[in-house]
Design an enzyme around this catalytic site. Structure first.
Site, PDB file in Angstrom:
ATOM      1  N   ASP A  14       0.889  -1.153   0.000  1.00 37.32           N
ATOM      2  CA  ASP A  14       0.000   0.000   0.000  1.00 37.32           C
ATOM      3  C   ASP A  14       0.939   1.218   0.000  1.00 37.32           C
ATOM      4  OD1 ASP A  14      -2.291   1.685   0.475  1.00 37.32           O
ATOM      5  OD2 ASP A  14      -1.682   1.755   2.584  1.00 37.32           O
ATOM      6  N   ASP A  16      -0.098   5.044   1.001  1.00 37.16           N
ATOM      7  CA  ASP A  16      -0.333   6.002   2.086  1.00 37.16           C
ATOM      8  C   ASP A  16      -0.220   5.327   3.453  1.00 37.16           C
ATOM      9  OD1 ASP A  16      -0.968   8.095   0.257  1.00 37.16           O
ATOM     10  OD2 ASP A  16      -3.000   7.322   0.043  1.00 37.16           O
TER      11      ASP A  16
HETATM   12  C1  BG6 Z   1      -5.940   5.723   0.359  1.00 36.66           C
HETATM   13  C2  BG6 Z   1      -5.947   6.456   1.661  1.00 36.66           C
HETATM   14  O1  BG6 Z   1      -4.657   5.269   0.072  1.00 36.66           O
HETATM   15  O2  BG6 Z   1      -6.370   6.581  -0.700  1.00 36.66           O
HETATM   16  C3  BG6 Z   1      -7.312   7.076   1.923  1.00 36.66           C
HETATM   17  O3  BG6 Z   1      -5.628   5.544   2.704  1.00 36.66           O
HETATM   18  C4  BG6 Z   1      -7.711   7.943   0.733  1.00 36.66           C
HETATM   19  O4  BG6 Z   1      -7.242   7.840   3.100  1.00 36.66           O
HETATM   20  C5  BG6 Z   1      -7.680   7.113  -0.535  1.00 36.66           C
HETATM   21  O5  BG6 Z   1      -9.029   8.454   0.936  1.00 36.66           O
HETATM   22  C6  BG6 Z   1      -8.070   7.904  -1.773  1.00 36.66           C
HETATM   23  O6  BG6 Z   1      -7.099   8.876  -2.012  1.00 36.66           O
HETATM   24  P1  BG6 Z   1      -7.270  10.072  -3.056  1.00 36.66           P
HETATM   25  O7  BG6 Z   1      -5.874  10.650  -3.132  1.00 36.66           O
HETATM   26  O8  BG6 Z   1      -7.711   9.471  -4.347  1.00 36.66           O
HETATM   27  O9  BG6 Z   1      -8.262  11.010  -2.478  1.00 36.66           O
HETATM   28 MG    MG Z   2      -2.696   3.149   3.632  1.00 39.04          MG
END
Ligand code: BG6
Ligand code: MG
Length: 219
Positions: A14, A16
């Site tokens: 993953d 984030d």
């Molecule tokens: C995930 C995060 O990786 O991505 C979430 O853990 C986030 O918190 C999701 O909402 C979507 O991200 P983005 O950048 O498309 O808004």
């Molecule tokens: Mg994550």
């Protein structure tokens, strides 16, 4: 241990909260929006947003308020959060790669283990680019092409397909509850990092990836 005797040939990360601390930026951007809307939001609620798509995250936040929004307004609010988030990730540099991650990537490459990124974030490529890691992976899932987000296993199965490794020979690494469920449902070995309560369903729970041998010893 699950998949005992299996030779692991692929590691799916993953992004984030695993490769870099953008989970914190997601939180700060949502917090700013929630404060503007006068809706209660804290780090405990935020744990449920990890790994969850932008619009689904907004729905979870709105549950704590009494205002009703149209679909158009919800898209506007999600875009607003994304603008805050994009401003925050502009300052990301390779120094923001979490401890141990570069070492782990290099060691996996030396051992010819395939590596992929499975993030539902539409900002994943920008973040990886700012970290200087865009060319480091064998495959990066295109979040736009994923129909069912985590906890559905689709994104991890797509990653396994991308690196041409059978799911049972993959290890998935996640910091979210939804992500661990997705890895488990994909039939992979799950490694949870970060808040131990959030990743309690993982096969292996680590504080972080600062010690690459925690993962290398599984291979
Ligand atoms: C995930 C995060 O990786 O991505 C979430 O853990 C986030 O918190 C999701 O909402 C979507 O991200 P983005 O950048 O498309 O808004
Ligand atoms: Mg994550």
């Amino acid at each position: 241990m699950k998949n005992k005797g299996i030779k692991y040939k692929g590691i799916i990360f993953d992004l984030d909260g695993v490769i870099t601390d953008t989970a914190e930026y997601h939180y700060l951007a949502w917090k700013k929006l929630a404060d503007e809307l006068n809706i209660y939001f804290d780090r405990k609620i935020n744990e449920n947003l990890k790994g969850v798509s932008r619009l689904e995250s907004l729905e979870i936040i709105l549950k704590n308020g009494d205002k009703v929004f149209s679909d158009e307004e919800k898209h506007y609010l999600a875009d607003k959060k994304n603008d805050y988030y994009k401003e925050m990730i502009k300052k990301i540099t390779p120094q923001d790669i979490l401890p141990g991650v570069c070492d782990l990537i290099n060691n996996l490459k030396e051992r010819e283990i395939k590596i992929a990124v499975a993030s539902v974030s539409k900002n994943a490529k920008t973040v990886l680019d700012n970290l200087g890691l865009l060319d480091s992976f064998d495959y990066i899932v295109d979040a736009e092409k994923i129909k069912n987000g985590k906890p559905d296993p689709e994104i991890f199965l797509n990653a396994a397909d991308g690196i041409k490794v059978e799911p049972c020979c993959c290890i998935g690494i996640e910091d979210s509850k939804a992500g661990i469920e997705a890895i488990n449902r994909a039939g992979m070995l799950s490694v949870g990092v970060g808040n131990p309560e959030t990743v309690e369903e993982a096969d292996i729970i680590l504080k972080d990836l600062s010690n690459p041998s925690d993962i290398l010893n599984l291979i």
